[in-house]
Enzyme design. Structure first.
Site, PDB file in Angstrom:
ATOM      1  N   ASP A  50       4.480 -21.482 -23.533  1.00 11.08           N
ATOM      2  CA  ASP A  50       4.638 -20.714 -22.245  1.00 11.08           C
ATOM      3  C   ASP A  50       5.283 -19.160 -22.583  1.00 11.08           C
ATOM      4  O   ASP A  50       5.723 -19.186 -23.502  1.00 11.08           O
ATOM      5  CB  ASP A  50       5.148 -21.435 -21.304  1.00 11.08           C
ATOM      6  CG  ASP A  50       5.106 -21.110 -19.839  1.00 11.08           C
ATOM      7  OD1 ASP A  50       4.438 -20.008 -19.731  1.00 11.08           O
ATOM      8  OD2 ASP A  50       5.190 -21.844 -19.045  1.00 11.08           O
TER       9      ASP A  50
HETATM   10  C1  BGC Z   1       4.022 -19.903 -16.381  1.00  7.40           C
HETATM   11  C2  BGC Z   1       2.540 -20.022 -16.842  1.00  7.40           C
HETATM   12  C3  BGC Z   1       1.532 -19.049 -17.062  1.00  7.40           C
HETATM   13  C4  BGC Z   1       2.280 -17.916 -17.793  1.00  7.40           C
HETATM   14  C5  BGC Z   1       1.420 -16.677 -17.693  1.00  7.40           C
HETATM   15  C6  BGC Z   1       4.320 -18.641 -17.075  1.00  7.40           C
HETATM   16  O1  BGC Z   1       5.727 -18.164 -16.184  1.00  7.40           O
HETATM   17  O2  BGC Z   1       4.982 -20.930 -16.639  1.00  7.40           O
HETATM   18  O3  BGC Z   1       1.942 -21.275 -16.440  1.00  7.40           O
HETATM   19  O4  BGC Z   1       0.590 -19.408 -17.482  1.00  7.40           O
HETATM   20  O5  BGC Z   1       3.601 -17.616 -17.190  1.00  7.40           O
HETATM   21  O6  BGC Z   1       1.617 -15.593 -16.618  1.00  7.40           O
END
Ligand code: BGC
Length: 676
Positions: A242
């Site tokens: 993530d």
């Molecule tokens: C989130 C993810 C997301 C990623 C990219 C993170 O803050 O937890 O679910 O895909 O950002 O935007």
């Protein structure tokens, strides 16, 4: 290889990737293990590796224009705002889930997006998690079935599905600082079945989560990635972190992780790590190989915009509308208050979110196009009889033929939100239902809220979720009876938050905050989050503890009635396979759909098991008077549980009860079957 609708198999993709890896320099390999410009991979042009773009996700395409100072090419003028994932789960309709993600896949094709950062699928452990709207409810079987369809629908369009967030990421309260401590049985029985289903359906990517698991951040945990995800669940394709969620380069590289997003951070000095022998070049080869094979298998390196898909937006709007029609849940309907006649002379509409889209926040947010407001949708039905009042007085409430009170909660990634409504909204709802028994409360939210102060007095309650750009039309259709509701809760709604299995999750003395608090988060100590309830999550918990809930899992009323009869159970050909047939008849006066739910109970077992567990379901559409046979096959997994000593799934010989009904508490028929 252009973007492909028939993916290349694992072995061929690996062979191709190996041939490329053997030609990469160490610097190129290092470049490839971290992201670029927040949502891209690095290109290696001399070998034909283009930069691959990732997009958020799950309930539609999140159009990105700017992120932390980086500006992005506008790939699409608009993208469809579908109902949130929790509402999709409330449809209990596998075909619809496939149509929903297929439509999203077509929008990805229209935009030239080869990788979607969804579906989200973390289990609903308690109502306050700010991201529950992005996920598929509390039950691992229901979530798994919906994920299976979602992945197939999306990837049938040549777009990579990313299963997220692995593992045990069930709160957004200082999400980088919570350490999920979960027993191994709960991991297998509750927190991984949806991931397993996505993997079986062929998902090409998995995103690890922000939280720690058993003392280590998931994105750099060998136990989580190499052990659970790869060795046990058999995932062979791309794993990514993530965004900003890993901290130790050596651990990341040796964990089974493939790609640090959004940039090299923990892996910034990978060259030094190799030179000092702390990691080997082979470790990097493994990471790069996995990434290359994945993108090759789906044609992602040459994924081009498909202009034909631009013609399909009307169809996508229709899918969004249908998902909303089937996902609205009628929780209460005293004396058949609903449907409201379209000839009423005064319908009072009040509350919030009457004009603006109701939608969850964060990376999953989708703006939509041609948004239908609740005001407009209701005006279409009631015309001049609709009277919209922000602060209705007593007489206005009393004298209306019906009152519709729209409640909206502010759920978002980045924080958790309270179970209770704000005191002002709570008292306004109580006042309305007290003054007018013909009050219908609409709940626009991603998870359960406290309704106990007004459920008794409310005439009717509809759970309308974040219903997407066309969802208000569905709400008005249900209010007026043009559509018969068929949604069923994918969660249990507690009477009080303290009743929930996850309720004690905040560190002692701490309270919720709202708004992104990244800087504050960094100053927080790591807090252990003990999942003491183990496998008893959702209805498993309430039934185990004998706790009464406000609205049970699987609950959802209809405008018609269904009668169940002739349950037949017989052994199938496979070991531990049971075939079930039941007859369902619509004995009311309007057409409607019923979700036949099948629960399995193991009355005697060496280890304690839930009172019953959902193991099958089928949604059937029936005209008045019509009868249909519903066939459901229960395979071995319907009877097995994870046995920690055997370290395997185990079917304990003996008698099993098979319960068939309309919700988890409305069981209509029961049979038994003996398995050896
Ligand atoms: C989130 C993810 C997301 C990623 C990219 C993170 O803050 O937890 O679910 O895909 O950002 O935007």
């Amino acid at each position: 290889m252009s973007s492909t609708l028939s993916p290349i198999d694992f072995e061929s993709s690996r062979q191709w990737a190996e041939s490329i890896v053997s030609r990469l320099t160490l610097d190129e390999k290092i470049l490839l293990i971290g992201g670029k410009d927040a949502f891209f991979t690095h290109p290696v042009e001399r070998l034909g590796l283009t930069s691959v773009f990732f997009s958020d996700a799950s309930q539609g395409v999140h159009l990105l224009e700017e992120f932390k100072g980086i500006r992005y090419e506008k790939r699409l003028e608009r993208s469809t705002q579908f109902p949130c994932m929790a509402m999709l789960a409330a449809t209990w309709n596998r075909q619809l889930a496939m149509a929903y993600s297929g439509a999203i896949g077509e929008e990805c094709r229209a935009a030239g997006i080869p990788v979607l950062l969804g579906p989200g699928m973390n289990i609903y452990r308690h109502a306050q998690c700010g991201r529950n709207f992005e996920y598929l409810g509390e039950d691992p079987f229901l979530a798994a079935e919906m994920v299976r369809s979602y992945v197939k629908g999306l990837q049938s369009k040549g777009v990579i599905a990313t299963l997220k967030h692995f593992l045990a990421n069930n709160t957004d309260y200082f999400r980088r600082r919570s350490d999920s401590l979960v027993d191994e049985r709960a991991v297998r029985e509750i927190y991984t079945p949806a991931f397993r289903a996505g993997i079986e359906a062929g998902a090409r990517a998995v995103m690890t989560s922000y939280n720690l698991f058993a003392g280590e951040w998931c994105g750099q945990s060998r136990e989580v990635i190499h052990g659970l995800l790869r060795s046990e669940l058999g995932f062979q394709w791309l794993v990514m972190t993530d965004w900003w969620s890993v901290y130790d380069g050596v651990k990341v590289i040796q964990s089974g992780q493939d790609l640090e997003m959004p940039a090299h951070d923990a892996t910034a000095d990978a060259r030094r790590l190799v030179e000092e022998g702390l990691v080997s070049e082979k470790d990097l080869d493994r990471m790069v190989l996995s990434q290359l094979a994945t993108f090759h298998s789906m044609g992602s390196y040459d994924f081009r915009k498909d202009p034909e898909c631009l013609e399909k937006f009307e169809d996508h709007g229709a899918v969004a509308l249908q998902a909303a029609r089937e996902g609205v849940v009628l929780l209460k309907n005293r004396d058949a208050l609903l449907p409201l006649s379209s000839t009423l002379s005064r319908v009072l509409l009040t509350g919030s979110g009457l004009d603006a889209p109701v939608v969850g926040g964060g990376s999953a947010k989708v703006e939509g196009w041609g948004h239908v407001s609740l005001r407009d949708a209701m005006l279409k039905v009631w015309g001049d009889a609709l009277c919209v009042v922000e602060h209705p007085d007593e007489a206005g409430l009393r004298e209306a033929d019906a009152v519709v009170f729209n409640v909206v909660t502010e759920d978002s990634e980045g924080w958790d939100r309270p179970f209770d409504l704000s005191p002002e909204v709570e008292s306004a709802v109580r006042r309305a239902v007290r003054l007018n028994p013909r009050t219908v409360v609409l709940i626009n939210s991603g998870s359960g809220i406290n309704t106990s102060g007004w459920t008794g007095d409310a005439g009717a309650i509809l759970f309308t979720w974040y219903h997407g750009q066309n969802g208000a039309t569905a709400v008005a259709e249900i209010l007026s009876g043009a559509v018969c509701p068929s949604g069923k809760l994918p969660v249990s709604i507690d009477k009080r938050f303290e009743d929930s299995p996850g309720s004690g999750y905040l560190p002692e003395g701490e309270s919720l905050y709202s708004g992104w608090q990244d800087e504050l988060e960094k100053t927080q100590p790591i807090h252990p989050l003990r999942y003491e309830e183990g496998i008893f999550v959702g209805y498993r918990w309430y039934e185990h503890k004998g706790i009464d809930v406000q609205f049970p899992f699987g609950h959802g009323l209809s405008f018609t009635e269904f009668e169940y009869s002739d349950l037949r159970l017989e052994r199938g050909k496979e070991a531990h396979e049971v075939k079930l047939r039941v007859s369902v008849r619509n004995c009311g006066t309007c057409a409607g759909a019923e979700v036949v739910q099948v629960y399995v109970a193991d009355p005697e077992s060496e280890l304690e098991r839930p009172k019953k567990e959902l193991k099958g379901f089928q949604k059937v559409m029936l005209h008045p008077g019509e009868r249909k046979s519903v066939d459901i096959v229960l395979d071995r997994s319907a009877f097995a549980y994870w046995h920690p000593e055997r370290r395997d799934w185990y079917v304990e010989p003996g008698i099993f009860r098979v319960l068939v009904g309309s919700s988890s508490v409305d069981i209509r028929l029961e049979g038994t079957i003996t398995l050896d």
